[in-house]
Design a protein around this motif. Structure first.
Motif: not given
Ligand code: LLP
Length: 465
Positions: A359, A272, A111, A180, A93, A90, A420, A235-236, A230, A316, A318, A424
């Motif tokens: 964050r 993710g 992605d 989605r 990130a 993703a 992020y 998150s987390q 989808h 994934p 993060r 960000m």
């Molecule tokens: N797929 C989709 C459709 C998503 O919306 C996201 C994250 C991911 C994958 C990746 O998620 P990850 O594995 O990185 O958690 N700014 C926030 C997180 C926003 C996540 C948005 N979508 C933070 O700093 O915690």
């Protein structure tokens, strides 16, 4: 004085949150918070075979240090553990052309969720067929570009988008899409909430019938090939129970589609959100364990529903880049502040802050940090690492025990800032966004340079036109 003795709490000293403990040895790292090549050598932080103080003497601070070997190893670990899946990194990130290339070289797909991210991916030479395109409000122009470069799949998020895609493909172009859906599951950290309440902007609701309607409408557009459904639940996330509920609901819809529309969807994406350790209280699962649990869930549900198992994908972000980066700052001021009750909290100001890591201010996120430029035997004091921006909430690390002799000129490093943070980052207070320096086997490469004052002024048109 031994380190152990040096780090005993003084009676009545401020202790911070219950989970926070003074490290048993302040001159060592807590390994699971750091990238794999990070180590302390005589108090100095080393990453990728390089001494961080030397590294930042060249690039200045603040700087993000990206451990390339660690990033690649985490990407590979996902690819290998989920070998029957497509793994999409993703990019939201953190993305730059170097990272897009690493992702591609390690055999992952990518992605993107905006035209800008797509530009970076294409500039890096990523095969468009290995790109997934997300977003809840893609414009006609963005969709037309995605379709015409041939992205591998567009994740459709609204009826308006289906209409836009229909108008684009009316010209004879084709596109593969996923839909989605909102599974009614929201997962955060150790908890998930499964309710019928779906008050958010992403996806088509399964419960109110919109997801089924979206499937019908996509199937009715000749230029669109529907790959599957989808779902991204949050998150987390540290355990698989949220994924289990989501997979059950999405697969139940898949079974209905097969029954009512006589269509077998070949794929499914579970999104993710896999958690990482920001502090010692976090204990994430490794990819192999996640893969085993998720595959078992899907296999079990499909068997129960009597439908074939779709090819799965995950996204994934993060969990791959988060632990691979740390941020290095220089201490500028140290200010003990007396709290009600007499305890003292030491405010350590560094040369970055909410412009390079929003964050903490935005999500009340927890981070840790370490003195990166020397060893110290001074007794620990509960410290708060703050930035240099004009805002009281400009906090980088809310609570950390740092040696009581931390002083201006010291370097502090914050682990787990790969995800992020740079992505960000902002120019708040006209801060120059920091560079990203990739390190590997004793070699450093600036993969994103520091912004300059000229960059800042490049869009400022003045008033004398
Ligand atoms: N797929 C989709 C459709 C998503 O919306 C996201 C994250 C991911 C994958 C990746 O998620 P990850 O594995 O990185 O958690 N700014 C926030 C997180 C926003 C996540 C948005 N979508 C933070 O700093 O915690």
């Amino acid at each position: 004085m031994t380190h152990e003795a040096g780090w005993a709490h003084a009676p009545g000293a401020l202790r911070g949150p219950a989970w926070l403990q003074a490290p048993h040895d302040p001159n060592a790292l807590v390994p699971h918070l750091w990238s794999t090549t990070a180590e302390k050598v005589d108090g100095e932080l080393h990453v990728g075979g390089l001494a961080v103080p030397e590294l930042v003497a060249n690039v200045n601070t603040p700087a993000y240090v990206l451990d390339e070997a660690d990033f690649r190893a985490r990407a590979r670990a996902f690819r290998d553990a989920f070998s029957d899946y497509d793994v999409f990194y993703a990019g939201k990130a953190f993305l730059c052309t170097a990272v897009a290339r690493w992702v591609h070289e390690e055999g992952l797909s990518l992605d993107v969720c905006s035209n800008g991210e797509l530009t970076v991916a294409l500039r890096a030479g990523v095969d468009p067929a290995r790109i997934g395109y997300h977003g809840n409000n893609k414009t006609l122009m963005e969709l037309r570009r995605a379709v015409s470069v041939g992205v591998g799949r567009i994740v459709v998020d609204s009826f308006d988008e289906i209409e836009r895609l229909a108008s684009i493909t009316a010209d004879g172009m084709t596109s593969k899409v996923m839909i989605r859906v909102t599974a009614g599951v929201e997962a955060h950290t150790h908890e998930y909430i499964a309710t019928a309440h779906e008050d958010q902007k992403f996806g088509f609701s399964i419960t109110n019938g919109q997801a089924m309607e979206a499937v019908r409408r996509v199937l009715a557009v000749p230029g669109l090939e529907l790959l599957g459904l989808h779902s991204h639940i949050g998150s987390q996330i540290f355990d698989s129970s949220g994924f289990e509920v989501a997979a059950r609901r999405v697969l139940a819809l898949q079974a209905r589609i097969s029954e009512e529309l006589n269509v077998t969807l070949p794929e499914m994406d579970l999104g993710g959100g896999f958690g990482i350790a920001y502090t010692t209280q976090d204990d994430p699962s490794d990819p192999a364990q996640l893969a085993t649990e998720m595959s078992k869930i899907v296999e079990h549900e499909c068997r129960g529903l009597g439908i074939p198992e779709p090819r799965l994908s995950i996204e994934p972000g993060r969990a791959i880049v988060g632990p691979a980066m740390c941020t290095v700052y220089t201490v500028g001021t140290v200010k003990p502040v007396q709290l009600d009750g007499g305890a003292v909290r030491t405010y350590v100001s560094v040369d970055g802050g909410m412009s390079d890591n929003i964050r903490t201010a935005l999500y009340d996120a927890d981070y840790s940090c370490t003195l990166a430029s020397r060893s110290s035997d001074a007794a620990p004091v509960l410290s708060r690492v703050v930035g240099k921006h004009c805002e009281a909430g400009d906090i980088v690390v809310k609570d950390e025990f740092l040696p009581g002799d931390v002083r201006p000129g010291d370097l502090l490093a914050v682990p787990g800032t790969g995800a992020y943070c740079r992505s960000m980052a902002s120019n708040y207070n006209h801060a120059l966004r920091p560079p990203v320096v990739a390190v590997r086997d004793g070699v450093a490469r600036v993969v994103v340079r520091r912004e300059t004052e000229d960059d800042l002024l490049a869009t400022d048109m003045g008033d004398d036109q």
